[in-house]
Each structure stands twice: as structure tokens, then as C-alpha cells.
Design a protein around this motif. Structure first.
Motif, mmCIF file in Angstrom:
data_model
loop_
_atom_site.group_PDB
_atom_site.id
_atom_site.type_symbol
_atom_site.label_atom_id
_atom_site.label_comp_id
_atom_site.label_asym_id
_atom_site.label_seq_id
_atom_site.Cartn_x
_atom_site.Cartn_y
_atom_site.Cartn_z
ATOM 1 N N LEU A 1 -96.849 18.135 11.956
ATOM 2 C CA LEU A 1 -95.985 18.961 12.795
ATOM 3 C C LEU A 1 -95.869 18.450 14.231
ATOM 4 C CD1 LEU A 1 -97.417 22.413 11.668
ATOM 5 C CD2 LEU A 1 -95.093 21.636 11.231
ATOM 6 N N LYS A 2 -96.637 17.426 14.564
ATOM 7 C CA LYS A 2 -96.838 17.056 15.955
ATOM 8 C C LYS A 2 -95.538 16.853 16.730
ATOM 9 C CE LYS A 2 -99.394 13.938 18.990
ATOM 10 N NZ LYS A 2 -99.944 15.028 19.815
ATOM 11 N N PHE A 3 -94.554 16.237 16.118
ATOM 12 C CA PHE A 3 -93.327 15.914 16.854
ATOM 13 C C PHE A 3 -92.142 16.782 16.431
ATOM 14 C CE2 PHE A 3 -96.005 12.116 16.662
ATOM 15 C CZ PHE A 3 -96.257 11.963 18.014
ATOM 16 N N THR A 4 -92.443 17.966 15.885
ATOM 17 C CA THR A 4 -91.367 18.841 15.401
ATOM 18 C C THR A 4 -90.939 19.879 16.422
ATOM 19 O OG1 THR A 4 -92.934 20.420 14.428
ATOM 20 C CG2 THR A 4 -92.185 18.596 13.019
ATOM 21 N N LYS A 5 -91.665 19.984 17.520
ATOM 22 C CA LYS A 5 -91.368 21.032 18.498
ATOM 23 C C LYS A 5 -91.761 20.533 19.889
ATOM 24 C CE LYS A 5 -91.941 26.105 18.701
ATOM 25 N NZ LYS A 5 -90.543 26.492 18.424
ATOM 26 N N ALA B 1 -101.152 2.247 22.033
ATOM 27 C CA ALA B 1 -100.286 3.346 22.460
ATOM 28 C C ALA B 1 -98.811 2.986 22.263
ATOM 29 C CB ALA B 1 -100.562 3.693 23.926
ATOM 30 N N TYR B 2 -98.450 1.737 22.561
ATOM 31 C CA TYR B 2 -97.057 1.311 22.391
ATOM 32 C C TYR B 2 -96.675 1.314 20.902
ATOM 33 C CZ TYR B 2 -92.827 -1.507 22.415
ATOM 34 O OH TYR B 2 -91.540 -1.956 22.224
ATOM 35 N N ILE B 3 -97.575 0.845 20.040
ATOM 36 C CA ILE B 3 -97.287 0.818 18.596
ATOM 37 C C ILE B 3 -97.044 2.240 18.094
ATOM 38 C CG2 ILE B 3 -98.194 0.222 16.319
ATOM 39 C CD1 ILE B 3 -97.436 -2.166 18.153
ATOM 40 N N SER B 4 -97.855 3.192 18.538
ATOM 41 C CA SER B 4 -97.667 4.585 18.123
ATOM 42 C C SER B 4 -96.318 5.107 18.605
ATOM 43 C CB SER B 4 -98.789 5.454 18.694
ATOM 44 O OG SER B 4 -100.057 4.973 18.304
ATOM 45 N N LYS B 5 -96.041 4.907 19.870
ATOM 46 C CA LYS B 5 -94.791 5.402 20.464
ATOM 47 C C LYS B 5 -93.570 4.819 19.770
ATOM 48 C CE LYS B 5 -92.445 5.654 24.999
ATOM 49 N NZ LYS B 5 -91.130 5.149 24.571
ATOM 50 N N LYS B 6 -93.550 3.498 19.643
ATOM 51 C CA LYS B 6 -92.355 2.834 19.117
ATOM 52 C C LYS B 6 -92.174 3.104 17.622
ATOM 53 C CE LYS B 6 -90.438 1.199 21.729
ATOM 54 N NZ LYS B 6 -89.353 1.712 22.593
ATOM 55 N N SER B 7 -93.268 3.228 16.880
ATOM 56 C CA SER B 7 -93.157 3.517 15.441
ATOM 57 C C SER B 7 -92.553 4.893 15.216
ATOM 58 C CB SER B 7 -94.536 3.429 14.784
ATOM 59 O OG SER B 7 -95.082 2.129 14.909
ATOM 60 N N ILE B 8 -92.942 5.862 16.030
ATOM 61 C CA ILE B 8 -92.379 7.208 15.925
ATOM 62 C C ILE B 8 -90.893 7.181 16.238
ATOM 63 C CG2 ILE B 8 -92.414 9.498 17.009
ATOM 64 C CD1 ILE B 8 -95.513 8.932 17.359
ATOM 65 N N GLU B 9 -90.514 6.392 17.211
ATOM 66 C CA GLU B 9 -89.108 6.311 17.607
ATOM 67 C C GLU B 9 -88.248 5.590 16.579
ATOM 68 O OE1 GLU B 9 -90.046 6.109 22.438
ATOM 69 O OE2 GLU B 9 -89.198 4.383 21.389
ATOM 70 N N LEU B 10 -88.797 4.545 15.940
ATOM 71 C CA LEU B 10 -87.979 3.677 15.095
ATOM 72 C C LEU B 10 -87.995 4.030 13.612
ATOM 73 C CD1 LEU B 10 -88.845 0.182 16.658
ATOM 74 C CD2 LEU B 10 -86.798 1.583 17.058
ATOM 75 N N ALA B 11 -89.045 4.673 13.139
ATOM 76 C CA ALA B 11 -89.157 4.948 11.701
ATOM 77 C C ALA B 11 -88.066 5.920 11.262
ATOM 78 C CB ALA B 11 -90.529 5.523 11.383
ATOM 79 N N SER B 12 -87.624 5.776 10.018
ATOM 80 C CA SER B 12 -86.574 6.647 9.482
ATOM 81 C C SER B 12 -87.061 8.084 9.413
ATOM 82 C CB SER B 12 -86.145 6.159 8.099
ATOM 83 O OG SER B 12 -87.260 6.103 7.231
ATOM 84 N N LYS B 13 -86.133 9.021 9.385
ATOM 85 C CA LYS B 13 -86.446 10.432 9.605
ATOM 86 C C LYS B 13 -87.337 11.043 8.531
ATOM 87 C CE LYS B 13 -82.174 12.298 7.544
ATOM 88 N NZ LYS B 13 -82.802 13.156 6.536
ATOM 89 N N ASP B 14 -87.312 10.512 7.311
ATOM 90 C CA ASP B 14 -88.131 11.087 6.240
ATOM 91 C C ASP B 14 -89.339 10.210 5.890
ATOM 92 O OD1 ASP B 14 -86.569 13.409 5.758
ATOM 93 O OD2 ASP B 14 -85.085 12.172 4.742
#
Length: 583
Positions: free
Chosen positions: A270-274, A390-403
Motif C-alpha cells: 500500500l506504500k505508494f497508493t496514498k 536509494a536511487y534504484i528504489s526511487k527509479k524502479s517505482i517510477e519506471l515499473a509498469s502499473k501492475d
């Protein structure tokens, strides 16, 4: 697909009992049969091919197979079956068995064994197997040798009971069966009445067990009063064993009704859902967050699910008097701070619906703490610094497909994902499901787990993030991937040349540095060369631009592919220390 027993002959009682056992397990619905090679288990392997060959997942390493089975459970919610030969084979399951026991994952372990007299006589490949797992299994049953003195119904009923115990209590069970030769198709006459009884019984389920899962319609009165009277509530959410999209909606509704603050652990999915919601709290592992919570604390905490990744949360709670109410799927404590006053256990959705009913018409409380400026500054610092965890976490969240499905390894990498916060609403459009092994938080078996998860997934991409030492623990699973290249599995190995997490701890400041390398185990392994030798696609990146480029390529690659990210350990430490100073 089941073959009718009329299509073949049971040449001996070993084969007949094996068929009865495997057939009953198949009736009870499992995610798959995870088999390992051997001769003593040949009757069981034969039976598995006859009962349901489509559910067989063959592998050559028992440790990897056990973790692969755990990964399958995390996707399907169904028990997985492990089949091995005698001797040390079942000992290789042990790390995964402990993880399954701690995280309440149903594993059915079926070990083949030699007869008692051969064990007593110290024959080859014999050890006492029947109680090897001790307290780490819910039950151990030693069936002994197949015999007509035990009816087919009694045998299959016991098998059914074991499976349901694993499924509904949550945890591994162990079935040990002894075979005397013949282990192959050789003929050894069986009483015809017994065979007839077995064949009649094969076509029906033995026993069906049904738990009662409904909670009372409302919460205990004293718990209701605490919730309704709270003026500064905090909701925290850890891993939810029964998480689904309905759970997500219900949690969001409870937060909207109750108000105050909330914190979603990375394991909650749920971390990035709200992100943009008023009251969102970043990880308490950030010094400024835990400082503000201490200075202006909540007056009530409602916690859902398993324990949080943040150690600092529990250090804070140990020294506070804040009432804590836990909602979980079991009656186990799951509270390292030992500060829980009330534990409500049962299905998450039932408890959430009870809360929604209680809060109907309730005026949501205002949040009272703010970290927006700090979050923005930290995001900017991550982007400006050299490539890091930290960059790998940030960029992976931004780039990975929505599902996308994220399987996140332990140690530094899961803390990196947990610590990252953003105010961007873009990630709220995504629907990540996050998996991890936080039972005992070991670092082994992650490649095998992600394989098991990906095998149970039709079209969704599965991303595995793990560290270099964790990857070295699971090299045999890399070899297993060579025959599974059509899976939509992407693996990102963060290589900082050793166990870098220890360098973030106070022990790194010891003037005596003579033993530190025994903890960090530095190495010079080039994963790209290692993996390419297995004929698996692998790229190596050393900077942010190349990571962005290669990760983007993963989105269009539907086969197994791997990125090795080489990270300078000192740069990573420097960024970590700089992030702590931003207030």
C-alpha cells in the motif's frame, strides 16, 4: 489432469500407497508438486506424473525447490508440496521450513525414507528423518512402510487432515514414508480386496475440513471506546497475509473516516497508493520523523498485519505509553516492542468492515505533523547524487509498469524501498503488489522464490530486487532459470561488493576494524560474466543513466532478464549520511 487408475496397474503396494497419497493431495487443491531427484522417492514421482503432471515443478536443488514453493504460495494462497528422497535431501529444506513456520506458510513436506531396519543397520543414505524439523513444523507423521493393515480411507484421511492443518493453522507439516524395494515397476502381489477398496476410494475425496472464519459483527466495547475517543490516531499497516484489492479499498476508507496519521510499510503493498493524502507518515527510520513522533505523539495506534520493517518504530514504542491495538490473522504477538494492549485476530476484511461500521458518521481527526518539504529535499538529493540503493528504489517505482509484482530481498534493499517517500501522485496510479520474506528475514532463496511466484503468474511482470550476497546464496536457482526463459521475470542485483548494511551500523565505528570484513565478506564477483555463462541475458550498469536505459528495456522484454547494478559502497554510505541530515 488426473489419469484414471484403470489405465494402469498397481504393480506393488509402494505404487498404490503413493498414488493414494498424491491423489488425495491433488483433490485438496495445492499450487504444485515441487520435486527433487532420487531413487527412494521414485514411487511418489511416478504417482505425481499419473495424478497431475501439469502441476509438477522439477528442480535439482532441494533448498531452492523449498523457496520456489514459498514463492508459489505467496501468489496463489494455496499450499505447496515438496517431494524428496532420503538422507540429507530433506535437510536442505530446513531454511525455507523455518521461514514458512515463522510466516505461517503452508508447506507439505513428503520425505521418502528407508525401512527402520536399514536405518538401524547404518545402510547407505540413512539418517533418523521422522522428527528432523522439531518445533518448526505443525505436525510430523511417520507412516512407516506401506501395508494392507492400514485402510485406504485411514491413509487418505490422515493426509487430508495434515493438508488442512497446514492451510488453516498456517505452517509446514511433514509426512515421512518408508519404502522397501521394489521402488520401480517390479511386480509384488497385493491382496486383491485391498486393491479394489483403494480404487473405489481413489475417485472421491476423503475428508473435507471447513474452518469458521467469521468474526462477531462488532468490536469489543472497550476497543470501540478507545477508537472513538482518540483525538490523535495513527494507523500503521505491515504485511497482510490475506491482502487483495478489497482490502486496499477498505483500509483507505478506514483512514478517511478516522483521520489522523497513517504509515504504510513497504510489505503492505500500500506504500505508494496514498502518497498525497493528508496525514501520510514516511518511514520512522528517518531521524526527523521519529523525532517529531516522540515530541508530539499520537494518543492511539491501530496496527494491521505483521511487524513493520522499521526497527526505530519499536524502539520508540518500547519507551512510550501509547495504547496499541493490533489487528492480525493470527493470535501470535508480532510486536517487538511488547506494547500491544489488545490483539484482534481473524480475517482482515472482517475487522476493517467492523471498523467502517463503527466509524459511520464519525468526524475524521486532523493530522498534526508535516514532512512535505523534507520529502521533496530528499528526492532532489537522491537524484543529484551518484547511483545508490536509494536511487534504484526511487527509479524502479517510477519506471515499473502499473501492475508489476515486486519481490524485495532483505537487508539493505528492503530498507531502501521502505525508506523512500514521494509526494508524486503518479505512483498512486500504479497497483504494485509487494512480496518479501520477513518471517526470519534471511537473505537466501530469493531467486527461487521469485521463480515460484512468476510461474504462478500469467502476464504480470515480476521484479526481484536483491543484494549481491543474497544472489551468491542462490546460484543454483540461476541455473534453474536456464530452462525457464519464457517467464516474465526481471532480476536486479545490487552489487556493492559485500554486505554493506553492516557499514551503516555503529559497529562500523569500532576502532578495531580487524573483524569487520568477516561480517561484510567483500568479494570481486562479476555477475554479468557469471550469468552470461549460463546463457541468460544480463546487462551491467554503473551509473544512473545506464540504469534508466536498461530498466526501460526490461519493460519490453517478456523473458527472464537480469541487470547487475554496480554501486560504489562509499558513495552509497555518503548519501545515506546526507539524507539523515535533511530536516
Amino acid at each position: 489432469m488426473n489419469n484414471s487408475p484403470q489405465e494402469f496397474t498397481f504393480n506393488n503396494i509402494n505404487r498404490l500407497w503413493s498414488y493414494l497419497i498424491i491423489n488425495e493431495i491433488n483433490f485438496q487443491n495445492v499450487s504444485g508438486f515441487y520435486t527433487s531427484p532420487g531413487l527412494r522417492n521414485a514411487p511418489l514421482l511416478w504417482a505425481t506424473t499419473k495424478v497431475n503432471a501439469e502441476k509438477i515443478h522439477s528442480g535439482f536443488d532441494e533448498r531452492a525447490q523449498a523457496y520456489r514453493a514459498i514463492g508459489a504460495y505467496k501468489k496463489t494462497g494455496l499450499p505447496s508440496v515438496l517431494l524428496c528422497t532420503s538422507g540429507t535431501a530433506m535437510a536442505n529444506y530446513y531454511p525455507a521450513v523455518i521461514e514458512a513456520w515463522k510466516d505461517k506458510i503452508p508447506l507439505i513436506i513428503i520425505s521418502s525414507d528407508r525401512p527402520h531396519d536399514l536405518v538401524w543397520g547404518d545402510h547407505n543414505q540413512t539418517i533418523p528423518q521422522e522428527n528432523m524439523y522439531g518445533k518448526f513444523v505443525l505436525e510430523t507423521v511417520d507412516l512407516g512402510l506401506p501395508t494392507i493393515d492400514i485402510s485406504p480411507r485411514a491413509l487418505t484421511t490422515k493426509v487430508a487432515q495434515l493438508i488442512h492443518k497446514a492451510a488453516y493453522q498456517g505452517g509446514p507439516v511433514h509426512l515421512n514414508i518408508r519404502f522397501r524395494e521394489p521402488l520401480d515397476h517390479s511386480f509384488a502381489e497385493i491382496d486383491s480386496d485391498y486393491v479394489d477398496s483403494a480404487i473405489k476410494h481413489i475417485n472421491k475425496i476423503a475428508t473435507s475440513f471447513h474452518p469458521m472464519t467469521n468474526l462477531p459483527g462488532e468490536l469489543p466495547k472497550h476497543v470501540q471506546d478507545m477508537i472513538l475517543s482518540s483525538s490523535k490516531p495513527l494507523i500503521t499497516v505491515g504485511g497482510l497475509r490475506d491482502y487483495d484489492q478489497d482490502t486496499k479499498k477498505l483500509i483507505h476508507k478506514v483512514i478517511d473516516q478516522l483521520g489522523g496519521h497513517y504509515h504504510f510499510d513497504i510489505t503492505s503493498s500500500l506504500k505508494f497508493t496514498k502518497n498525497n493524502g493528508a496525514g501520510h507518515i514516511p518511514s520512522p527510520d528517518h531521524p526527523e520523523v521519529i523525532r517529531d513522533l516522540k515530541n508530539d505523539p499520537p494518543d492511539l495506534i491501530l496496527h494491521f498485519g505483521s511487524r513493520l520493517t522499521s526497527k526505530h518504530t519499536y524502539t520508540w514504542l518500547e519507551n512510550s505509553e501509547i495504547p496499541l491495538i493490533q489487528f492480525g490473522s493470527s493470535c501470535d504477538s508480532e510486536d517487538p516492542s511488547s506494547s500491544c494492549e489488545y490483539k484482534i485476530f481473524g480475517p482482515s476484511n472482517m475487522a476493517l468492515k467492523a471498523l467502517i461500521s463503527l466509524l459511520e458518521g464519525h468526524k475524521a481527526k486532523n493530522h498534526w505533523l508535516e514532512w512535505e518539504e523534507t520529502i521533496i529535499k530528499k528526492e532532489e538529493l537522491i537524484e543529484s547524487a551518484p547511483i545508490s540503493f536509494a536511487y534504484i528504489s526511487k527509479k524502479s517505482i517510477e519506471l515499473a509498469s502499473k501492475d508489476a509484482q515486486f519481490y524485495i530481498g532483505n537487508s539493505s534493499i528492503i530498507r531502501s524501498f521502505n525508506n523512500y517517500s514521494t509526494l508524486s501522485t503518479e505512483s498512486e496510479k500504479k497497483n504494485f503488489t509487494v512480496y518479501s520474506n520477513r518471517g526470519v528475514s534471511g537473505i537466501e532463496g530469493f531467486i527461487a522464490c521469485s521463480l515460484g511466484l512468476a510461474e504462478q503468474t500469467k502476464n504480470l511482470p515480476t521484479y526481484l530486487f536483491l543484494g549481491d550476497i543474497s544472489a551468491l546464496h542462490d546460484l543454483s536457482s540461476l541455473a534453474q532459470l536456464t530452462i525457464k526463459k519464457n517467464l516474465n521475470l526481471k532480476i536486479i542485483i545490487l552489487n556493492n561488493s559485500g554486505g554493506g548494511i553492516f557499514k551503516f551500523l555503529p559497529i562500523n565505528n569500532d576502532k578495531d576494524q580487524s573483524y569487520l570484513e568477516l561480517m561484510t565478506t567483500p568479494h570481486q564477483v562479476n555477475f554479468k560474466n557469471l550469468i552470461s555463462a549460463l546463457n541468460i541475458e544480463c546487462s551491467q550498469v554503473t551509473d544512473k543513466e545506464s540504469f534508466h536505459r536498461e530498466f526501460t528495456k526490461l519493460e519490453n522484454n517478456k523473458n527472464i532478464s537480469i541487470i547487475e547494478v554496480v554501486i560504489d559502497d562509499q558513495n552509497n554510505i555518503n548519501l545515506f549520511n546526507q539524507l539523515k541530515t535533511i530536516q
